[in-house]
Design a protein around this motif. Structure first.
Motif, PDB file in Angstrom:
ATOM      1  N   MET A  89       0.844  -1.184   0.000  1.00 21.78           N
ATOM      2  CA  MET A  89       0.000   0.000   0.000  1.00 21.78           C
ATOM      3  C   MET A  89       0.886   1.243   0.000  1.00 21.78           C
ATOM      4  O   MET A  89       1.796   1.332   0.804  1.00 21.78           O
ATOM      5  CB  MET A  89      -0.885  -0.011   1.252  1.00 21.78           C
ATOM      6  CG  MET A  89      -2.122   0.766   1.021  1.00 21.78           C
ATOM      7  SD  MET A  89      -3.402   0.559   2.264  1.00 21.78           S
ATOM      8  CE  MET A  89      -2.725  -0.389   3.557  1.00 21.78           C
ATOM      9  N   ASN A 125       0.263   4.237   0.904  1.00 26.44           N
ATOM     10  CA  ASN A 125       0.110   5.116   2.048  1.00 26.44           C
ATOM     11  C   ASN A 125      -0.796   4.448   3.054  1.00 26.44           C
ATOM     12  O   ASN A 125      -1.954   4.193   2.786  1.00 26.44           O
ATOM     13  CB  ASN A 125      -0.513   6.436   1.577  1.00 26.44           C
ATOM     14  CG  ASN A 125      -0.540   7.444   2.703  1.00 26.44           C
ATOM     15  OD1 ASN A 125      -0.536   7.075   3.872  1.00 26.44           O
ATOM     16  ND2 ASN A 125      -0.556   8.698   2.344  1.00 26.44           N
ATOM     17  N   HIS A 177      -8.888   1.423   4.199  1.00 24.80           N
ATOM     18  CA  HIS A 177      -9.996   1.344   3.257  1.00 24.80           C
ATOM     19  C   HIS A 177     -10.532  -0.059   3.203  1.00 24.80           C
ATOM     20  O   HIS A 177      -9.839  -1.022   3.495  1.00 24.80           O
ATOM     21  CB  HIS A 177      -9.528   1.711   1.839  1.00 24.80           C
ATOM     22  CG  HIS A 177      -9.003   3.094   1.746  1.00 24.80           C
ATOM     23  ND1 HIS A 177      -9.782   4.205   1.895  1.00 24.80           N
ATOM     24  CD2 HIS A 177      -7.738   3.557   1.527  1.00 24.80           C
ATOM     25  CE1 HIS A 177      -9.043   5.292   1.763  1.00 24.80           C
ATOM     26  NE2 HIS A 177      -7.800   4.923   1.547  1.00 24.80           N
ATOM     27  N   GLU A 195      -6.956  -3.818   1.975  1.00 23.72           N
ATOM     28  CA  GLU A 195      -8.051  -2.952   1.588  1.00 23.72           C
ATOM     29  C   GLU A 195      -9.283  -3.736   1.164  1.00 23.72           C
ATOM     30  O   GLU A 195     -10.159  -3.199   0.492  1.00 23.72           O
ATOM     31  CB  GLU A 195      -7.599  -2.030   0.450  1.00 23.72           C
ATOM     32  CG  GLU A 195      -6.408  -1.187   0.855  1.00 23.72           C
ATOM     33  CD  GLU A 195      -6.036  -0.175  -0.200  1.00 23.72           C
ATOM     34  OE1 GLU A 195      -6.671  -0.180  -1.267  1.00 23.72           O
ATOM     35  OE2 GLU A 195      -5.114   0.604   0.049  1.00 23.72           O
ATOM     36  N   ARG A 232      -4.951   3.080  -6.567  1.00 25.53           N
ATOM     37  CA  ARG A 232      -3.600   3.455  -6.143  1.00 25.53           C
ATOM     38  C   ARG A 232      -3.299   4.898  -6.548  1.00 25.53           C
ATOM     39  O   ARG A 232      -2.702   5.659  -5.782  1.00 25.53           O
ATOM     40  CB  ARG A 232      -2.580   2.518  -6.783  1.00 25.53           C
ATOM     41  CG  ARG A 232      -2.602   1.130  -6.248  1.00 25.53           C
ATOM     42  CD  ARG A 232      -1.983   1.065  -4.860  1.00 25.53           C
ATOM     43  NE  ARG A 232      -2.056  -0.288  -4.342  1.00 25.53           N
ATOM     44  CZ  ARG A 232      -2.999  -0.708  -3.518  1.00 25.53           C
ATOM     45  NH1 ARG A 232      -3.964   0.109  -3.109  1.00 25.53           N
ATOM     46  NH2 ARG A 232      -2.996  -1.949  -3.072  1.00 25.53           N
ATOM     47  N   GLU A 234      -4.968   7.083  -4.157  1.00 26.63           N
ATOM     48  CA  GLU A 234      -4.297   7.092  -2.854  1.00 26.63           C
ATOM     49  C   GLU A 234      -3.041   7.944  -2.891  1.00 26.63           C
ATOM     50  O   GLU A 234      -2.695   8.617  -1.905  1.00 26.63           O
ATOM     51  CB  GLU A 234      -3.958   5.661  -2.431  1.00 26.63           C
ATOM     52  CG  GLU A 234      -5.162   4.916  -1.892  1.00 26.63           C
ATOM     53  CD  GLU A 234      -4.923   3.428  -1.746  1.00 26.63           C
ATOM     54  OE1 GLU A 234      -5.789   2.761  -1.193  1.00 26.63           O
ATOM     55  OE2 GLU A 234      -3.856   2.950  -2.206  1.00 26.63           O
ATOM     56  N   GLU A 249      -4.443  11.177  -1.134  1.00 28.02           N
ATOM     57  CA  GLU A 249      -4.117  10.914   0.257  1.00 28.02           C
ATOM     58  C   GLU A 249      -2.666  11.220   0.556  1.00 28.02           C
ATOM     59  O   GLU A 249      -2.351  11.953   1.505  1.00 28.02           O
ATOM     60  CB  GLU A 249      -4.447   9.466   0.585  1.00 28.02           C
ATOM     61  CG  GLU A 249      -5.939   9.209   0.441  1.00 28.02           C
ATOM     62  CD  GLU A 249      -6.360   7.845   0.930  1.00 28.02           C
ATOM     63  OE1 GLU A 249      -5.508   6.945   1.004  1.00 28.02           O
ATOM     64  OE2 GLU A 249      -7.557   7.694   1.240  1.00 28.02           O
ATOM     65  N   ARG A 277      -8.566  12.287   2.949  1.00 24.99           N
ATOM     66  CA  ARG A 277      -9.084  10.938   2.771  1.00 24.99           C
ATOM     67  C   ARG A 277      -9.922  10.890   1.501  1.00 24.99           C
ATOM     68  O   ARG A 277     -10.667  11.818   1.190  1.00 24.99           O
ATOM     69  CB  ARG A 277      -9.953  10.581   3.971  1.00 24.99           C
ATOM     70  CG  ARG A 277     -10.307   9.143   4.006  1.00 24.99           C
ATOM     71  CD  ARG A 277     -11.302   8.849   5.122  1.00 24.99           C
ATOM     72  NE  ARG A 277     -11.744   7.482   4.941  1.00 24.99           N
ATOM     73  CZ  ARG A 277     -11.135   6.439   5.505  1.00 24.99           C
ATOM     74  NH1 ARG A 277     -10.127   6.638   6.314  1.00 24.99           N
ATOM     75  NH2 ARG A 277     -11.555   5.227   5.276  1.00 24.99           N
ATOM     76  N   ASP A 312     -15.980   3.328  -0.390  1.00 23.90           N
ATOM     77  CA  ASP A 312     -15.117   2.856   0.682  1.00 23.90           C
ATOM     78  C   ASP A 312     -15.988   2.564   1.894  1.00 23.90           C
ATOM     79  O   ASP A 312     -16.630   3.471   2.437  1.00 23.90           O
ATOM     80  CB  ASP A 312     -14.076   3.935   0.993  1.00 23.90           C
ATOM     81  CG  ASP A 312     -13.177   3.505   2.125  1.00 23.90           C
ATOM     82  OD1 ASP A 312     -13.251   2.331   2.525  1.00 23.90           O
ATOM     83  OD2 ASP A 312     -12.404   4.364   2.603  1.00 23.90           O
TER      84      ASP A 312
END
Lengths: 462, 501, 260
Positions: C1, C3, C8, C96, C161, C164, C168, C174, C202
């Protein structure tokens, strides 16, 4: 009760080592033909690895086809070895003696052949080491131990190792005989293999203890191997007709059924090829035939259980698979015809052939029955695996059948050639009927007078 | 080589006098077991049977007392609960199934080992066959169980059909007749085996016995003269009846366990259960035989005739069956546990890990973890006490197994559906499930009475059978003593056996 | 991931009342995920595949007949049957809530295909080929899978991704429904759906539009389905797979005439 005469040890050596010390005229031509088939299949495998599984008949519904069927078939054949040598040895059945070595060797070769199948069936066989051998510590990638596909190599490799040990231990006294009768470089090899065997009481004691211990220890492995192979299918929930609790014992009994039949056929061939009429006698084939009636009936019981409880649930998806299996070819596939053929040639035909004593002692009829069982058991696996996949989905409206193409057919045919070739080559260098076991049987054999009849009797060690 | 044709130990030897020399050679096995000479056998066995030790008489009285207790329990249960609600009869059915399991397959041991020509079976055969008499009790026990078994399809007030799944596939609304016919056929077949096997023995003993038994033997074995033809018919008949009985046992067990256990738990579809039930029934039958054999050897004075070798050999078979039991259990468990379907989880929780967890583990210990180490020990097997000790645990464990399966099955279905479960009229749609998982059920006092009564009636009938019939298969023992010889091979003395076709 | 600062759990809702069976999602998926062109040969060999497919069911008999459509894609089950059977850990559950397929590990045993009740896992029988003029339109964010492996819907993990990273990691905000659809971080099928039958979100975000459906279905599992307030259900609930995709029942305004 044993028939036939007690033969002098010298004659036993001479007869049973004939396959090694002389080469029959048919030997090399037959081996070459078998070798050519194997070569052709090897090239096919090469092409398949090079171009991909696209050249097979597999499709997006039926992803496990001939190769997996063949894998399970050969694993099944491998169950003859332990059945005959370990179980009958523990049960002290005298008639096991000439059959043990051939059965164990068939075990080893069929296991080796079987293991080729799932490997070449994968999409990227060159990466198989990931799973078959958990070697990759460095990247912290350890194969997932939850899938039955990882239990498979563990069980099969354990079985292969222990069967090889079992054969080797039984071979040591025979190696010593060979060591004393050969010259040149074969003598050197046999000397190494005989590991200093002198035949003194201590060595015999150790050899017997090792044999008994291995017999007992190999039994759980024997049961586990085919159970685990059955769980390749039994664990799968998404294909109706596979997720059945009875699979493990059903597969084990079926394996013994096909394996022992294969051994009987191999013994008849050996008897004919090497003239071992005094060793592989009618009473041995007869006893194996009687054993097979019991095994076949047990197998048939499990088959009936599997089918009855498949229908029992009355679940639509499962009934659809069963309809595909048993009802006339609504979908253009005559699985029902194959089903009838399979049950007929796997149970009813051979059992009828085995029931009369005279037929059990007729080698032609026995050969026919044993071949019929093995064809039937191959079909059994196919009919167990493919209809479920052809009709696996709960949701989609497209069903699809499977038709194998030439690479699969050739490779499957070549596995039979491969095992036959290995057996022949083995018989060329190692005795396929255990010398010492036959001699032991002759020593333990005596006679008893009961009334007016003279019967053969056996010394019992406990 | 045949220096001695018939070497029998002297008639007056003590318990440990014979077989000494052989024991030094045998590596693991028990001391050499030679069947005593045939000439005095009939008289000796009759004498032993007449002088019944006190403990055997106690068994008779205890069996009678427990049977009465069981009848009292049954009557009171029928009065308090009635037959309309099958959930009250779970423990009764478990008791019936337990008795049926053990006694129906015990005679098979005689048939099977006669088929394999095992020498060691000879003293155990008759014990196994006398269990046939209990099959009459099985029929009697079966009738109330059949009455308590709910029909496959019931119309309710609302006009909806309540059904349970069944192996009869809704075609025959009432399979009771077939079940009962199976039980009666089984009983008939096993009693025929007993009669045919005991025929020569009764004929031999008919001049030695007095009173009721004399007239019984005269009636049952009057025409037996031991001609060659008669022997052929007797042996052929035993072989055919044995094979027939084997198949019938397997079939009736399949019916019983599917109808009385599997069909009662909503959504339980388990193809290994009938083979599993058959395996545990073989295990239980052999265990029961070994217990009786031990009692006869220990207290009945049959020490020489039974010997250690039958225990040594039979305990290996028992070990195999114990392992097979656990194997079948595991095969069931792993398929359900791995499958993780909702209904499978529910059934595992119900039968193994939630409702009946205590009984499950107790049963597993009694049928595997305790007997297994006993049975793998060469010492315990050799000395003749290992197998009976394991057998006690196995028998208790099998009682627990029956409570876990049968009593649980009868208590499983949700109450709001009157104990049955609802399957939509279109049986092809969503299958009914055991949800939510109900709790465990416990026996009331009458249930406990009935369980004790079930054990008692087996003891009673079996003991009566032992009193009426020759408790040892005399002709097989005689045959065995004819087919054996002690002879020298190289330096050791060994038993020589022949096994003619 | 990329971050780990936000957790999630991705989910999807497919509203069958809105689905028209137009197959835009199928084409969008095909273009986004470098899925080989299903040629005539592939169809004849029965090896053509899509990561999301529209299932079409007929109800009733002509002329009194209705067509039902159902988009079926990888359900990203929490209790996925395909995961434990992979010997090489090529498929596993990530943090996730996605059921991910690691193409590099896959050896192609095809056990996962057999063990998927939804039939959404596809095997690559041939090496994928595109006409030369189309090679430049391959999505650079998505691997071109070689032959001999199994592949399936990823919930367009490359877009997630990217979100994110862009939202993020860079901005520190978020991801929520608004930023997801605003930045085109939702899967291609969701983006392409002309009737908005597909919704993506999410489940860790309490304001997500799809969350009430999941809460409702989770609160009344299995046999409680008749107590549900929404139209939500999961496919093959009795398989106990707990999918991350929820379907909303079709509302039949004009039911079929009775008697059929």
């Amino acid at each position: 009760m044993q028939e036939g005469k007690v033969l002098p040890a010298a004659q036993i050596n001479r007869d049973l080592l004939r396959s090694i010390l002389e080469t029959p005229r048919w030997f090399w031509p037959v081996v070459s033909i078998l070798g050519l088939v194997v070569l052709a299949a090897t090239i096919t495998i090469g092409i398949m690895i090079n171009t991909g599984l696209g050249i097979t008949g597999l499709n997006y519904k039926v992803v496990w086809g001939f190769f997996i069927t063949n894998f399970v078939f050969w694993i099944g054949i491998s169950h003859a070895g332990v059945m005959l040598s370990a179980i009958l040895r523990l049960a002290k059945a005298e008639w096991r003696r000439p059959a043990t070595r051939a059965a164990e060797v068939l075990t080893i070769f069929s296991l080796m052949t079987a293991m080729i199948m799932p490997i070449i069936h994968t999409g990227r066989p060159w990466r198989i080491l990931y799973w078959a051998f958990p070697y990759d510590f460095a990247r912290g990638i350890w194969p997932n131990i939850r899938p039955p596909l990882v239990w498979d190599p563990s069980a099969i490799l354990t079985y292969l190792t222990s069967s090889t040990l079992f054969v080797l231990i039984a071979l040591v006294p025979d190696f010593a005989v060979l060591r004393d009768r050969t010259t040149g470089w074969p003598k050197i090899v046999y000397t190494m293999l005989a590991m200093g065997w002198e035949g003194n009481p201590r060595q015999w004691k150790l050899q017997i203890i090792a044999g008994v211990l291995l017999s007992a220890l190999i039994l759980p492995v024997f049961v586990s191997v085919h159970s685990i192979v059955s769980w390749d299918f039994g664990m799968a929930v998404a294909i109706k007709s596979w997720h059945s609790t009875v699979f493990a014992p059903y597969f084990v009994v079926g394996a013994v059924h096909s394996g022992v039949s294969a051994v009987v056929f191999a013994m008849i061939l050996l008897r004919w090829a090497y003239g071992w009429q005094d060793y592989i006698r009618h009473e041995h084939i007869d006893a194996l035939g009687r054993l097979l009636i019991v095994v076949a009936t047990g197998w048939f019981y499990f088959l009936v259980m599997e089918i009855i409880f498949g229908i029992y649930g009355l679940e639509g998806d499962e009934l659809a698979v069963r309809a595909l299996q048993f009802l006339p070819g609504e979908y253009g596939v005559a699985y029902n015809v194959w089903m009838i053929v399979f049950v007929g040639i796997t149970y009813f035909l051979p059992v009828i052939l085995w029931l009369p004593k005279a037929w059990r002692r007729n080698l032609w009829i026995m050969s026919a029955a044993c071949i019929s069982v093995n064809v039937g058991m191959w079909l059994e696996r196919y009919l167990l695996f493919v209809p479920g996949q052809a009709n696996k989905q709960f949701l989609t409206f497209t069903w699809n059948d499977y038709l194998p193409r030439w690479p699969e057919a050739l490779i499957v045919a070549a596995t039979f050639a491969f095992v036959s070739m290995l057996m022949l080559l083995f018989s060329r260098v190692f005795p396929l009927v255990p010398l010492y076991d036959i001699k032991e049987g002759d020593i333990l054999r005596t006679e008893m007078q009961i009334g007016r009849r003279k019967l053969t009797a056996t010394f019992r060690e406990d | 080589m045949a220096s001695e044709t018939q070497a029998h130990p002297p008639a007056d030897h003590g318990h440990d006098a014979h077989g000494h020399d052989a024991h030094e050679h045998g590596h693991f096995g028990p001391e050499m077991w030679v069947i005593p000479e045939a000439s005095g056998l009939v008289a000796e066995v009759n004498e032993k049977q007449r002088t019944t030790p006190g403990i055997f008489r106690m068994v008779l009285y205890a069996g009678a007392a427990l049977t009465i207790l069981g009848i009292v329990g049954f009557v009171l249960k029928a009065m308090t609960a009635g037959f309309s609600d099958h959930r009250a009869w779970g423990f009764y059915v478990a008791t019936f199934a337990f008795v049926f399991t053990l006694t129906a397959s015990a005679p098979l041991a005689a048939c099977a080992f006669r088929f394999t020509k095992s020498h060691w079976r000879r003293p155990l055969s008759r014990i196994a066959e006398i269990f046939s008499l209990v099959s009459i009790v099985n029929i009697l026990l079966f009738i109330p169980a059949l009455i308590a078994l709910p029909d496959i399809g019931v119309m309710t007030e609302g006009g909806e059909q309540m059904v349970r799944r069944s192996i009869w596939f809704q075609e025959l609304v009432n399979p009771s007749g077939w079940l009962l016919a199976g039980m009666v056929g089984l009983s008939f077949c096993s009693v025929a085996i007993l009669w045919l096997a005991a025929l020569p023995d009764m004929a031999q003993s008919r001049h030695l016995v007095t009173g009721f038994r004399a007239s019984l033997y005269g009636k049952l074995a009057g025409g037996w003269y031991g001609t060659k033809k008669q022997w052929q018919v007797q042996k052929g008949g035993l072989a055919i009846l044995g094979a027939l009985y084997f198949m019938m046992v397997v079939f009736v067990q399949f019916l019983v366990v599917s109808d009385f256990a599997m069909a009662m738990i909503p959504g339980w579809k388990d193809s290994i259960l009938p083979p599993f039930y058959t395996v545990i029934s073989f295990q239980g039958g052999l265990a029961a035989i070994l217990l009786v054999a031990y009692a006869m050897r220990r207290w009945g004075g049959y020490r020489d005739m039974i010997g250690q070798a039958p225990f040594w050999a039979a305990s290996k078979v028992l070990l195999g069956l114990t392992l097979l039991h656990t194997y079948h259990l595991f095969a069931f468990f792993i398929t359900y546990w791995y499958g993780r379907l909702e209904v499978e989880q529910a059934i595992l929780n119900y039968l193994m890990f939630d409702s009946y967890i205590g009984i499950f583990w107790a049963q597993l210990f009694f049928t595997f973890f305790i007997p297994f180490p006993i049975l793998v020990s060469n010492h315990a097997r050799r000395e003749g006490w290992g197998a009976p000790l394991a057998a006690i645990f196995i028998v208790i464990g099998l009682m627990l197994w029956h409570i876990r399966i049968f009593a649980a099955a009868f208590a499983a279905a949700p109450a709001e559906l009157g104990g049955l479960y609802y399957l939509p009229s279109n049986a092809f749609s969503f299958p009914a499930m055991l949800l939510p998982v109900p709790g465990a059920t416990f026996p009331d006092l009458w249930d406990i009475f009935m369980i004790l009564g079930g054990v008692g009636i087996v003891l009673l009938v079996f003991r009566i059978g032992m009193m009426l019939l020759p408790p040892l298969s005399l002709w097989e023992m005689k045959e065995g003593s004819m087919y054996q010889r002690v002879d020298t091979l190289i330096r050791g003395r060994y038993l020589v056996l022949t096994k003619p076709e | 991931m990329p971050n780990a600062q936000f957790e999630h759990k991705w989910g999807m809702v497919a509203d069958l009342d809105k689905c028209t069976g137009c197959q835009a999602c199928v084409i969008a998926c095909q273009a986004e995920n470098n899925i080989p062109i299903n040629t005539k040969d592939y169809f004849l060999q029965r090896r053509a595949y899509e990561w999301i497919r529209i299932e079409r069911y007929w109800e009733g008999e002509y002329p009194n007949v209705k067509a039902r459509f159902m988009p079926v894609l990888c359900q990203h089950c929490e209790n996925a049957p395909c995961e434990p059977v992979c010997p090489v850990f090529a498929t596993y559950h990530n943090e996730e809530g996605l059921n991910v397929q690691v193409y590099n590990r896959c050896v192609g045993t095809r056990y996962c295909i057999n063990n998927c009740p939804y039939q959404v896992r596809m095997f690559n029988f041939w090496h994928p080929n595109w006409p030369a003029r189309m090679e430049n339109q391959l999505n650079p964010d998505v691997t071109v899978r070689s032959r001999g492996i199994t592949e399936k819907c990823t919930f367009c993990v490359q877009r997630i991704r990217r979100g994110e990273l862009q939202v993020e990691a860079r901005d520190g905000n978020r991801l929520n429904d608004e930023t997801i659809s605003g930045g085109n971080y939702d899967p291609a099928c969701v983006q392409a759906c002309p009737t908005n039958a597909l919704m993506f979100g999410d489940l860790q975000d309490s304001n997500a539009a799809i969350k009430p459906y999941f809460d409702d279905v989770n609160a009344h599992p299995g046999h409680g389905e008749h107590d549900r307030e929404t139209r939500g259900y999961r496919l093959l609930e009795e398989m106990n797979t707990r999918p991350s995709v929820i379907y909303l029942k079709k509302i039949d305004k004009y039911p079929l005439e009775a008697g059929h």
